[in-house]
Structure formats: C-alpha cells, structure tokens
Design a protein around this motif. Structure first.
Motif, mmCIF file in Angstrom:
data_model
loop_
_atom_site.group_PDB
_atom_site.id
_atom_site.type_symbol
_atom_site.label_atom_id
_atom_site.label_comp_id
_atom_site.label_asym_id
_atom_site.label_seq_id
_atom_site.Cartn_x
_atom_site.Cartn_y
_atom_site.Cartn_z
ATOM 1 N N PRO A 131 -11.586 11.317 13.458
ATOM 2 C CA PRO A 131 -12.825 10.986 12.734
ATOM 3 C C PRO A 131 -12.649 11.202 11.239
ATOM 4 N N GLY A 132 -13.243 10.291 10.477
ATOM 5 C CA GLY A 132 -13.163 10.384 9.025
ATOM 6 C C GLY A 132 -11.989 9.653 8.421
ATOM 7 N N VAL A 133 -11.073 9.187 9.260
ATOM 8 C CA VAL A 133 -9.917 8.438 8.758
ATOM 9 C C VAL A 133 -10.271 6.965 8.665
ATOM 10 N N THR A 134 -9.946 6.367 7.531
ATOM 11 C CA THR A 134 -10.099 4.918 7.365
ATOM 12 C C THR A 134 -8.781 4.250 7.713
ATOM 13 N N PHE A 135 -8.799 3.381 8.720
ATOM 14 C CA PHE A 135 -7.592 2.679 9.146
ATOM 15 C C PHE A 135 -7.533 1.327 8.452
ATOM 16 N N VAL A 136 -6.444 1.084 7.758
ATOM 17 C CA VAL A 136 -6.268 -0.141 6.980
ATOM 18 C C VAL A 136 -5.117 -0.951 7.582
ATOM 19 N N PRO A 137 -5.382 -2.128 8.153
ATOM 20 C CA PRO A 137 -4.285 -2.942 8.682
ATOM 21 C C PRO A 137 -3.288 -3.281 7.573
ATOM 22 N N SER A 138 -2.007 -3.228 7.886
ATOM 23 C CA SER A 138 -0.995 -3.520 6.874
ATOM 24 C C SER A 138 -1.132 -4.940 6.334
ATOM 25 N N ASP A 139 -1.766 -5.828 7.103
ATOM 26 C CA ASP A 139 -1.986 -7.196 6.627
ATOM 27 C C ASP A 139 -2.755 -7.209 5.308
ATOM 28 N N GLU A 140 -3.630 -6.208 5.103
ATOM 29 C CA GLU A 140 -4.410 -6.163 3.863
ATOM 30 C C GLU A 140 -3.548 -5.812 2.654
ATOM 31 N N PHE A 141 -2.337 -5.338 2.899
ATOM 32 C CA PHE A 141 -1.377 -5.067 1.825
ATOM 33 C C PHE A 141 -0.394 -6.227 1.663
ATOM 34 N N GLY A 142 -0.659 -7.322 2.350
ATOM 35 C CA GLY A 142 0.258 -8.458 2.310
ATOM 36 C C GLY A 142 1.442 -8.310 3.233
ATOM 37 N N LEU A 143 1.346 -7.361 4.181
ATOM 38 C CA LEU A 143 2.446 -7.075 5.092
ATOM 39 C C LEU A 143 1.966 -7.280 6.528
ATOM 40 N N PRO A 144 2.222 -8.445 7.112
ATOM 41 C CA PRO A 144 1.766 -8.692 8.478
ATOM 42 C C PRO A 144 2.270 -7.617 9.441
ATOM 43 N N ALA A 145 1.387 -7.175 10.331
ATOM 44 C CA ALA A 145 1.717 -6.067 11.225
ATOM 45 C C ALA A 145 2.977 -6.325 12.024
ATOM 46 N N ASP A 146 3.170 -7.565 12.465
ATOM 47 C CA ASP A 146 4.334 -7.888 13.287
ATOM 48 C C ASP A 146 5.614 -8.026 12.463
ATOM 49 N N ALA A 147 5.483 -8.094 11.141
ATOM 50 C CA ALA A 147 6.654 -8.320 10.296
ATOM 51 C C ALA A 147 7.168 -7.056 9.631
ATOM 52 N N LYS A 148 6.448 -5.949 9.780
ATOM 53 C CA LYS A 148 6.772 -4.765 8.975
ATOM 54 C C LYS A 148 8.193 -4.272 9.204
ATOM 55 N N GLU A 149 8.627 -4.171 10.457
ATOM 56 C CA GLU A 149 9.970 -3.649 10.723
ATOM 57 C C GLU A 149 11.036 -4.582 10.148
ATOM 58 N N ALA A 150 10.838 -5.880 10.262
ATOM 59 C CA ALA A 150 11.817 -6.822 9.705
ATOM 60 C C ALA A 150 11.846 -6.746 8.185
ATOM 61 N N VAL A 151 10.673 -6.583 7.558
ATOM 62 C CA VAL A 151 10.631 -6.401 6.100
ATOM 63 C C VAL A 151 11.343 -5.105 5.718
ATOM 64 N N LEU A 152 11.153 -4.055 6.521
ATOM 65 C CA LEU A 152 11.847 -2.788 6.267
ATOM 66 C C LEU A 152 13.356 -3.001 6.205
ATOM 67 N N PHE A 153 13.904 -3.736 7.163
ATOM 68 C CA PHE A 153 15.357 -3.879 7.179
ATOM 69 C C PHE A 153 15.846 -4.838 6.097
ATOM 70 N N ALA A 154 14.996 -5.769 5.676
ATOM 71 C CA ALA A 154 15.347 -6.544 4.488
ATOM 72 C C ALA A 154 15.441 -5.622 3.277
ATOM 73 N N LEU A 155 14.499 -4.678 3.160
ATOM 74 C CA LEU A 155 14.517 -3.724 2.053
ATOM 75 C C LEU A 155 15.760 -2.838 2.130
ATOM 76 N N ILE A 156 16.075 -2.328 3.316
ATOM 77 C CA ILE A 156 17.263 -1.491 3.469
ATOM 78 C C ILE A 156 18.514 -2.269 3.088
ATOM 79 N N GLY A 157 18.586 -3.539 3.471
ATOM 80 C CA GLY A 157 19.722 -4.363 3.068
ATOM 81 C C GLY A 157 19.824 -4.469 1.554
ATOM 82 N N TRP A 158 18.687 -4.692 0.890
ATOM 83 C CA TRP A 158 18.684 -4.787 -0.582
ATOM 84 C C TRP A 158 19.143 -3.465 -1.196
ATOM 85 N N LEU A 159 18.668 -2.350 -0.659
ATOM 86 C CA LEU A 159 19.042 -1.043 -1.195
ATOM 87 C C LEU A 159 20.545 -0.796 -1.030
#
Length: 377
Positions: free
Chosen positions: A302-330
């Motif tokens: 209670p009291g927590v506001t849940f924000v879907p990652s889609d609202e940050f421009g990051l589709p929920a189903d794509a987050k892990e793939a975006v993560l590994f794209a970032l790791i590749g860039w790093l």
C-alpha cells in the motif's frame, strides 16, 4: 551505434529482440537510446519442449546439451536476421542466450552458440555475459540494475524497479541505498501450475487465480522457503523454483492453487518493496499482463505507485532485450555492465566474450566513465 539485443528469460517461451540506436554526446553523461524495433519470436513447440526437458531437476546428457546449444544458436540467429530485415542494419549483437542452469557458486550456463548468429548476420556478437561477474565473486545476476539505475537517475522520491519475469527481481534506485536482487518466483510457479492443471502455458490475465481462494495453509508453508530470509546479494532461478517445487500441492482445486501461487509472488515482492520503503516502482515483464497479480501486489504494498515501464518509453516485453543491447554497447566501449552492489562482485567487470563477425574486429577507443543517465526516445 545500433545494437541488437537478444534475450530469452526464465519463462522459456521465445526470443525477445530489440534494436536500439545509442548516442553519447561528447563529454556528456546522458546516453540517449532510440528503440527502433522490438519483437518476440516464439520458440517452436519441439524446441521449447527440449528446453524444458533439459532444465533441473531433469537429467540430460552432454550430447543433448551440445545439440540444444546448436538448435538454440540457430533459433537466435533466425530471430536476429528477422529483426534486422524488419528494422535495418546494426553494428553489434548482444545475445544473452537461454539459461539452462544458474547457481552462481556452481556456475551459470546459457546456451545458444553465438557463432551461428555471427555467421548468419556477419556482425560481431557479445555473448556469455554472466560468467565474468561470477568469476569476480558475484552472483552473475541480476544484471538489469545497470539499466534501471541509469533510467531512474535523478528522479524525486524513493524509486525502484521490479521485473516480473519467471523470476522476480527488484532494483532499489535510492541514492546511498542502491541494491538489487531476485526476490523469488515471479511467474515461474504460476506458469508451472497453469500448465499442469489446465494444459495452458500461463494463467491468461490471472483469470483462473481471480476465481479461486487463497489457501492460507499452503501459502504459509511456501513462505517458509529459506531463500526469502537470505540477505542480498542473492539470485535464484528454476533450479529452485521449478515445477518440482509444487510436489505435494496437487490436492487443491486448480483455481485455489493458482490464487495461492499468485499471492505468493505478490507477498514476497511486496515485502521487499515495504522493506525498502519505496513509493514509486517501475514495473515490467510478462507479469504486468496478469491483472490479478498486479492487484494483489498493490494490496501487499500500500502507498506504492506502480508505473508501467511503457510510460518511460520502454515496452514491458522489450526491457530484457533492451538491457542486453545496453550491455553490448557498454562492453564494446570498455565499460562494466554489472553493478557490484547488486551482484556482489569484487568490482565492475566488462561482460561477455566477443565472437567476430565477417570483418576484423575494430573496437573504438574505450570510454573512461559510465554514463550517469539513460534517456529513451
């Protein structure tokens, strides 16, 4: 730089692909990322069955492991070429592969031979991204904090991020309190039970759980699992939370069993959100489509506001793939891809091994400072 990230998580249902265009202004501390394309390629039924048959507690021979490594390599190569055909060229691929075993102290194993990806696309491939962190004394997981912390940097309030995959993980993005760890099962036990009692791979929308009653005697028995009491850094997987974990729970009505397992995930995640006194949580993963799970999680925190990652421009189903794209860039730019406070490693490490593509490897001059922020366009 355009990087294609590939990932398949602990739900073992398919390969997520995300093509991301990264740019870092000279002297800047904000990495800009444009998600150009994301898609999921489901595993063919026979391949998914082979993956499930190779997971603990099943026994499997080395010949079967070798064959599965090759079959997954072909599957990841097809997913890569499909994404590139749809969205245009890339300069690098980073493939997580498919985890078959993860127990940190005993090692971590991801299959999906990257040579097949490099051969088919002609691109260099960063792969086998967890083991270097393990070699440095870490858990090799979770890796998502490097993305979460950059994405949530500078925001007011006590922010965190939860990914509701097969295993649920939490990142605490509060300055001076940053940490991250696997909280326990996300969808893993829910999916296993759904498959066993309905023949379907998951409880669509949480509909069956919504029609059932939480059986408190079963929930209380499940909540005494020692993993929950361990202090982070910690990580887990289907080595623990497999279908065999539910042995002895077969006497319950299907709806009641699903309701109880959904409550288990909500209770264990919610307890950690309360523990860190979070007030905003970015939520992603397949569990965001389970309305019953989200409802129960909100009740447990209670009291927590849940924000879907889609609202940050990051589709929920794509987050892990975006993560590994970032790791590749790093990795390509000589920067560590894991957060030591999350994994427990002795320090930040460059992640992965690079399989050359059709051309000789020509890495850029390494960067000396990790970008502080990530902005998704």
């Amino acid at each position: 730089m355009r990087v294609l990230g590939l990932s398949s998580g602990t739900s073992h249902d398919g390969i997520d692909a995300a093509l991301v265009d990264f740019s870092l202004p000279p002297g800047g501390d904000t990495l800009r990322a444009r998600l150009l394309h994301h898609a999921t390629t489901p595993y063919e039924p026979a391949l998914r069955a082979a993956i499930l048959a190779a997971l603990p507690p099943h026994k499997v021979g080395l010949g079967d492991v070798c064959a599965l490594d090759t079959r997954l390599g072909h599957a990841f190569a097809r997913a890569a070429t499909s994404a590139l055909d749809a969205a245009g060229p890339a300069e690098l691929v980073c493939s997580h592969g498919q985890t078959l075993f993860h127990a940190a102290t005993d090692g971590t194993l991801q299959l999906g031979q990257p040579a097949w990806i490099a051969e088919r696309t002609g691109l260099p491939v960063v792969a086998d991204v967890r083991v270097r962190d393990v070699a440095a004394g870490g858990q090799g997981a979770p890796l998502v904090p490097v993305l979460d912390l950059m994405l949530l940097a500078g925001r007011e309030g006590r922010w965190g991020a939860v990914n509701l995959g097969g295993i649920a993980n939490l990142t605490v993005a509060v300055p001076d309190e940053t940490c991250a760890y696997d909280t326990g099962p996300g969808n893993a036990l829910i999916d296993a039970a759904a498959l066993a009692v309905t023949g379907e791979p998951y409880d669509r929308g949480g509909a069956l759980a919504a029609s059932g009653t939480v059986r408190t005697e079963l929930l209380d028995r499940l909540l005494v699992e020692p993993y929950y009491a361990r202090n982070p850094p910690k990580s887990t997987g289907k080595e623990l939370f497999s279908a065999a974990y539910l042995d002895g729970a077969g006497g319950y009505q299907p709806a009641d069993l699903l309701a109880t397992l959904t409550e288990l995930t909500a209770a264990t995640v919610g307890a950690e959100l309360r523990r860190h006194r979070l007030d905003h949580v970015l939520v992603s993963g397949g569990g965001v489509r389970n309305r019953t799970l989200l409802k129960r999680l909100a009740a447990r925190a209670p009291g927590v506001t849940f924000v879907p990652s889609d609202e940050f421009g990051l589709p929920a189903d794509a987050k892990e793939a975006v993560l590994f794209a970032l790791i590749g860039w790093l990795t390509w730019h000589g920067l560590p891809g894991a957060v030591p406070s999350a994994t427990g490693a002795n320090g930040g490490r460059l992640l992965g091994a690079v399989t050359p593509g059709a051309a000789p490897l020509r890495l850029p001059a390494p960067l000396t400072t990790l970008p502080r922020r990530l902005e998704l366009e």
